[in-house]
Scaffold this active site. Sequence first.
Site, PDB file in Angstrom:
ATOM      1  N   GLU A  66       0.822  -1.225   0.000  1.00  0.00           N
ATOM      2  CA  GLU A  66       0.000   0.000   0.000  1.00  0.00           C
ATOM      3  C   GLU A  66       0.848   1.264   0.000  1.00  0.00           C
ATOM      4  OE1 GLU A  66      -2.858   0.643  -0.733  1.00  0.00           O
ATOM      5  OE2 GLU A  66      -3.306  -1.471  -0.915  1.00  0.00           O
TER       6      GLU A  66
HETATM    7  C1  LIG Z   1       2.712  -9.670  -0.043  1.00  0.00           C
HETATM    8  C2  LIG Z   1       2.441  -8.534  -0.952  1.00  0.00           C
HETATM    9  C3  LIG Z   1       1.131  -8.229  -1.294  1.00  0.00           C
HETATM   10  C4  LIG Z   1       0.871  -7.186  -2.190  1.00  0.00           C
HETATM   11  N1  LIG Z   1      -0.420  -6.939  -2.584  1.00  0.00           N
HETATM   12  C5  LIG Z   1      -0.644  -6.100  -3.614  1.00  0.00           C
HETATM   13  C6  LIG Z   1      -1.939  -5.995  -4.220  1.00  0.00           C
HETATM   14  O1  LIG Z   1      -2.902  -6.604  -3.782  1.00  0.00           O
HETATM   15  N2  LIG Z   1      -2.073  -5.210  -5.310  1.00  0.00           N
HETATM   16  C7  LIG Z   1      -1.024  -4.510  -5.838  1.00  0.00           C
HETATM   17  O2  LIG Z   1      -1.215  -3.836  -6.844  1.00  0.00           O
HETATM   18  N3  LIG Z   1       0.203  -4.550  -5.270  1.00  0.00           N
HETATM   19  C8  LIG Z   1       0.416  -5.343  -4.192  1.00  0.00           C
HETATM   20  N4  LIG Z   1       1.674  -5.431  -3.634  1.00  0.00           N
HETATM   21  C9  LIG Z   1       2.739  -4.586  -4.157  1.00  0.00           C
HETATM   22  C10 LIG Z   1       3.205  -3.521  -3.176  1.00  0.00           C
HETATM   23  O3  LIG Z   1       2.227  -2.534  -3.009  1.00  0.00           O
HETATM   24  C11 LIG Z   1       4.535  -2.971  -3.700  1.00  0.00           C
HETATM   25  O4  LIG Z   1       5.491  -4.005  -3.519  1.00  0.00           O
HETATM   26  C12 LIG Z   1       4.982  -1.712  -2.995  1.00  0.00           C
HETATM   27  O5  LIG Z   1       4.112  -0.660  -3.278  1.00  0.00           O
HETATM   28  C13 LIG Z   1       6.407  -1.290  -3.401  1.00  0.00           C
HETATM   29  O6  LIG Z   1       6.648  -1.401  -4.770  1.00  0.00           O
HETATM   30  P1  LIG Z   1       7.946  -2.214  -5.295  1.00  0.00           P
HETATM   31  O7  LIG Z   1       7.920  -3.540  -4.618  1.00  0.00           O
HETATM   32  O8  LIG Z   1       7.943  -2.221  -6.758  1.00  0.00           O
HETATM   33  O9  LIG Z   1       9.174  -1.414  -4.748  1.00  0.00           O
HETATM   34  P2  LIG Z   1       9.912  -0.174  -5.475  1.00  0.00           P
HETATM   35  O10 LIG Z   1       8.895   0.790  -5.961  1.00  0.00           O
HETATM   36  O11 LIG Z   1      10.891  -0.703  -6.431  1.00  0.00           O
HETATM   37  O12 LIG Z   1      10.690   0.479  -4.253  1.00  0.00           O
HETATM   38  C14 LIG Z   1      11.931  -0.046  -3.732  1.00  0.00           C
HETATM   39  C15 LIG Z   1      12.412   0.876  -2.612  1.00  0.00           C
HETATM   40  O13 LIG Z   1      12.648   2.192  -3.135  1.00  0.00           O
HETATM   41  C16 LIG Z   1      11.890   3.163  -2.432  1.00  0.00           C
HETATM   42  N5  LIG Z   1      11.404   4.171  -3.367  1.00  0.00           N
HETATM   43  C17 LIG Z   1      10.843   3.982  -4.582  1.00  0.00           C
HETATM   44  N6  LIG Z   1      10.523   5.152  -5.138  1.00  0.00           N
HETATM   45  C18 LIG Z   1      10.874   6.114  -4.271  1.00  0.00           C
HETATM   46  C19 LIG Z   1      10.778   7.531  -4.253  1.00  0.00           C
HETATM   47  N7  LIG Z   1      10.220   8.202  -5.255  1.00  0.00           N
HETATM   48  N8  LIG Z   1      11.241   8.194  -3.178  1.00  0.00           N
HETATM   49  C20 LIG Z   1      11.771   7.532  -2.135  1.00  0.00           C
HETATM   50  N9  LIG Z   1      11.882   6.194  -2.088  1.00  0.00           N
HETATM   51  C21 LIG Z   1      11.437   5.490  -3.129  1.00  0.00           C
HETATM   52  C22 LIG Z   1      10.740   2.393  -1.798  1.00  0.00           C
HETATM   53  O14 LIG Z   1      10.249   3.031  -0.628  1.00  0.00           O
HETATM   54  C23 LIG Z   1      11.395   1.052  -1.494  1.00  0.00           C
HETATM   55  O15 LIG Z   1      12.048   1.102  -0.255  1.00  0.00           O
HETATM   56  C24 LIG Z   1       1.937  -6.423  -2.703  1.00  0.00           C
HETATM   57  C25 LIG Z   1       3.256  -6.721  -2.340  1.00  0.00           C
HETATM   58  C26 LIG Z   1       3.515  -7.771  -1.496  1.00  0.00           C
HETATM   59  C27 LIG Z   1       4.945  -8.091  -1.161  1.00  0.00           C
END
Ligand SMILES: Cc1cc2nc3c(=O)[nH]c(=O)nc-3n(C[C@H](O)[C@H](O)[C@H](O)COP(=O)(O)OP(=O)(O)OC[C@H]3O[C@@H](n4cnc5c(N)ncnc54)[C@H](O)[C@@H]3O)c2cc1C
Length: 598
Positions: A440
Amino acid sequence: MTDYTAPVTDLHFLLTQVIRADTLWSSLGLHDADVDTTNAILDEAAKLCEQVIAPLNREADEQGCSLVEGQVTTPEGFKEAYEAYCEGGWGALGGDPEFDGMGMPKTLVACIEEMLQGSSMAFGLAPMLTAGACLALNAHGSQALKARYLPKMYSGEWSGAMDLTEPHAGTDLGLIRTKAEPMEGGAYAITGTKIFITWGDHDMAENIVHLVLAKLPDAPDNAKGISMFLVPKFLPNDDDTLGERNAVTCSAIEKKMGIKASATCVMNFDGAKGWLVGEANKGLAAMFTMMNYERLTVGIQAVGAAEASYQRASAYANDRIQGRALTGAAEPNQTADPIIVHPDVRRMLMHMRAFNEASRAFYLYVASHLDIAKYTTDDNLRTQSEGRIALLTPVAKAFMSDMALSATIAGQQVFGGHGFIREWGQEQYVRDVRITQIYEGTNGIQALDLLGRKVIANNGQWLKDYCHEILLFVSGALSIELKVYAAQLAEQTEIALALADELITRSQKNPDVIGDSANDFLHMIGLVSYGYLWLKMAQESHQLLETTHQDQFSADFLNAKQHCCRYFFNRELPRINHLVYCIKAQTDDLMAMPASLF
Ligand SMILES: Cc1cc2nc3c(=O)[nH]c(=O)nc-3n(C[C@H](O)[C@H](O)[C@H](O)COP(=O)(O)OP(=O)(O)OC[C@H]3O[C@@H](n4cnc5c(N)ncnc54)[C@H](O)[C@@H]3O)c2cc1C
């Protein structure tokens, strides 16, 4: 080992004494909700959570979900528990009465959400996503879509899923590649791959309604080109029976650290039929209706698990005997004293309790503003509440989940080595809660949202309004002991306001100041908020202790509130001083070292 007990007494205390729910609800014209009805609802929900869902939590974590020929099978007992959840009408509680919902206030629904999540986070995710999808559909969908889908979703026959994330697009949703091509008859063909989709497929509900973000052919290739579509697993017939299977399939489920009993799905859309929800290219804003709901509920989810961890830890601390009290044997007839005699064990338990109970008060405070914003006829009041919700939603998501992780780690530590062993169940709470800091929108993103968009972008106005409320409260009539804490809180609130002003100025010269300070700033606002709510809880419990009629709450319950308030002000609120140092530090500490040296 004790099982989960829903915190009904504390919820009742907060609703009646702190939130003053009866007055709130009647002032908003919510005449179906009153404290007597509420008590009955809380008791019924507690039974379901304690007797049906919580007993599944441990074993379901061991079993996990499985995927066979494109169909996800849930752990033993989940289908039956889901049926019981639906039969009780729980999914309809907060729903819109126009579509067979019950229209109950968020301040009540949030209590049930905590119980559900406290009994099993993995199971609780299914109702949670359905409720969020219903909100978004109700706010942005056409009348025809709402009439067809909402009653089935409120009843739980059809569940909801939120499909945003793609392999290369998580935080930055502007990067999504899923496409939506117009079809004849006003529908769209959706093509793309979504990952990490919670309960994207399962066998508990007969149909699954996906809210999917995708781009139309001529849309800008960024966040301004995203639209939201409703894509069902089965296409409904005109008489609402289930028709043919849509081209949406689960191709894999992730193996993961926690919430193992929930299916985290890779979803493939191969020209699946979908319908536009809301306006073209305004899908991200529409999806935020769901995401903002989920953000508060993720915080609630974390508190639920932290409460369950506390209950086990406090029982264990009274039961486990090791060593002797520093002041001499407390149980001379036993070979050793229970570990509750050791100050360090109490430190961990007090930490858990002080944050869990303040978090509960905090989510109910935010929920009360959601009720005001939704139901009031007073425009000024609505504007005030909308400001409070905007400001505090990222705090609720991030601070509550950060503190819940800290609490569950403390709950594991109380068990010593047994906390690390799966059989005892304490390690599961740590693993489960960890995700609440990530999904989220990561907590880092919540902090940026708070400081960048909710404080700096509106020149600190929402923060000033909120702090004004706190300062007004602390200047009011309080007991002598609480006046000392009130003065402490007033000082910290003024510091927060001054720091916000300083950050507004500094960030104009160097935008990195926002990212550098955001996490510490969010924690500072969290601590100030919890101080405010602890004062309120302590004041109300003090007044009840002074009256002769304590028939609703025992003296033990009320005295514990006094103890926890003292602990919070003496041991936890002063953490703000450290945060202030960090916020005032130079951005160069983080940014000067070249990326190549990391
Ligand atoms: C168990 C699980 C359930 C999930 N359920 C859902 C779901 O139902 N539907 C759905 O759509 N998604 C879902 N997700 C996805 C989840 O919302 C994302 O994993 C999360 O939003 C982070 O995206 P990412 O993993 O691509 O990380 P990234 O976006 O690659 O981020 C990696 C790191 O970089 C940081 N970062 C990235 N951009 C910035 C910025 N601009 N400024 C500062 N820091 C930054 C982040 O905070 C993080 O620490 C789920 C994930 C998991 C693991």
